[in-house]
Write a protein that holds these residues in place. Sequence first.
Motif, mmCIF file in Angstrom:
data_model
loop_
_atom_site.group_PDB
_atom_site.id
_atom_site.type_symbol
_atom_site.label_atom_id
_atom_site.label_comp_id
_atom_site.label_asym_id
_atom_site.label_seq_id
_atom_site.Cartn_x
_atom_site.Cartn_y
_atom_site.Cartn_z
ATOM 1 N N ARG A 186 0.847 -1.192 0.000
ATOM 2 C CA ARG A 186 0.000 0.000 0.000
ATOM 3 C C ARG A 186 0.883 1.243 0.000
ATOM 4 O O ARG A 186 1.970 1.251 0.558
ATOM 5 C CB ARG A 186 -0.926 0.023 1.236
ATOM 6 N N GLY A 188 1.951 5.032 1.108
ATOM 7 C CA GLY A 188 1.849 5.839 2.319
ATOM 8 C C GLY A 188 3.046 5.762 3.236
ATOM 9 O O GLY A 188 3.187 6.590 4.127
ATOM 10 N N THR A 192 0.971 4.903 6.429
ATOM 11 C CA THR A 192 0.116 3.715 6.366
ATOM 12 C C THR A 192 0.595 2.654 7.335
ATOM 13 O O THR A 192 -0.150 2.201 8.201
ATOM 14 C CB THR A 192 0.087 3.154 4.933
ATOM 15 N N THR A 197 -4.125 3.271 13.156
ATOM 16 C CA THR A 197 -5.320 3.886 12.575
ATOM 17 C C THR A 197 -6.029 4.799 13.565
ATOM 18 O O THR A 197 -6.746 5.712 13.145
ATOM 19 C CB THR A 197 -6.298 2.812 12.086
ATOM 20 N N LYS A 202 -6.581 5.223 7.861
ATOM 21 C CA LYS A 202 -5.946 4.968 6.562
ATOM 22 C C LYS A 202 -6.828 5.385 5.385
ATOM 23 O O LYS A 202 -6.334 5.569 4.271
ATOM 24 C CB LYS A 202 -5.556 3.495 6.437
ATOM 25 N N VAL A 205 -5.480 8.672 4.374
ATOM 26 C CA VAL A 205 -4.295 8.553 3.531
ATOM 27 C C VAL A 205 -4.689 8.174 2.109
ATOM 28 O O VAL A 205 -4.234 8.786 1.132
ATOM 29 C CB VAL A 205 -3.318 7.507 4.107
ATOM 30 N N GLN A 206 -5.555 7.182 1.975
ATOM 31 C CA GLN A 206 -5.941 6.713 0.651
ATOM 32 C C GLN A 206 -6.691 7.781 -0.129
ATOM 33 O O GLN A 206 -6.538 7.883 -1.354
ATOM 34 C CB GLN A 206 -6.820 5.458 0.779
#
Length: 495
Positions: A186, A188, A192, A197, A202, A205-206
């Motif tokens: 992933r 980040g 990440t 969390t 997250k 971030v996404q």
Amino acid sequence: MSTPTGFMEYQRELPADRDPIERIKDWEEFHKHLSDEQLRTQGARCMDCGTPYCHSGMELAGSTSGCPINNLIPEWNNLIYRGLWREALDRLHKTNNFPEFTGRICPAPCEGSCTVGLIGDAVTIKTIEQAIIDRGFDEGWVVPQPPKVRTGKRVAVVGSGPAGLACAAQLNKAGHLVTVYERADRIGGLLTYGIPTVKLDKKVVQRRVDLMAEEGINFVVNTEIGKDVSADELQGQFDAIVLCGGATKARPVDIEGHELEGVHMAMDYLNGTIKSYLDSNLEDGNYISAKDKNVIVIGGGDTGTDCVATALRHGCKSITQFGTHAKAPLVRDNINNPWPQFPNVYTLDYAHEEAKALFGEDPRAFSVLTKKFVGENGKLTELHTVQIERTVDPETGRRIYTEIEGSEQVWPADLVFIAVGFEGPENTLIDAFGLEQDRRTNVKAAYGKYTTNAEKIFAAGDMRRGQSLVVWAINEGREAAREVDKFLMGSSLLP
């Protein structure tokens, strides 16, 4: 300024957090939010000082004072007071690519150097920052802004942490074709994998990564440069390469018994939990569980604190966090820790607050040195410590630890997580590109220039400066982008 007497009329106010006992039952972010009127009042406390140290970004006494990315804090505080949220968002984005990250996880050195803090409590800068960007996303103001013109120049950014993402975002704005390589599954980096969390959802971030992809940045995961793709191959494909691989080599711990089952590095613990949570909501069981275990965390920094929070959510039997530092004073020592240095005072971080609510006391043990691990049949059962006194050699500045006779103690332990920091970057990229290193094993590249000894290879972030704050990573990513743009085009309009 909003009002010249706001700092006298209004008191500092922070948003309430979710109840500690309730929030350890899930993995959701724990902060609540202030109302618009409360935020307006907090913005009114900003004095718009003649010399605003809040955005100075200096290193003082070994810590950061002021904002390293030079956020225009008085300006957007005033705009919030006036109700001009859209304009405040524009001012915030002028210096910060990712305020949704810093507004959540930055330790806020800006507040430590706030002028109001000289006589009272600092302005709630970090709270206002997060409110601005969250409002921007909620209102649909944050939209993809791809460049109108492409230069045809191709740049590879290796590493997708805050430095890599900031560098990629800026280079893309300049019109270059940017590809970001990440060895994990992933994007980040530590945003990440590394930060729980509960501190940084997250999805946040996404959301930013998706936005950057829509702006034209190409992201490649599960690819380690120097292994999956050779350095020669990358150099042949791109006009410039920026290395932002972080400082991920854990500092080794040579303590008797460290090979026992139950002794783990902190990042293995944190990242295993994060990945399992993202993959399956922890249902796959592919993580180290602290459920019903006596847990000890060695290391008093943020990583150790995150281990405490994670163990609590696993359902540990007990939790203790060791630090070699002494307990901080309740109020700032104005002689040895004067403003605008970052204030070294006793506080309960989120995880400590949770542990105290559950077990009745602060989980931290101060001035503790671990002497050995003891186990049975290869499994950890206990940990031996001694109290220490820490002094500083006036000539060399090195720390000296003196054990206090008769202070030995034995602690029951089923799991130990070692969070004592990082030595520097891993050698894969360094060896692959034949890069020179400084005395701390970081990639040798001058701050402000970011050029290495290898042609068209730049380095930024923790990989260049060593383990540091997310805001310093963003600072270096942005500055490195400007230098790369100059290298490719002869000049740059990037800030």
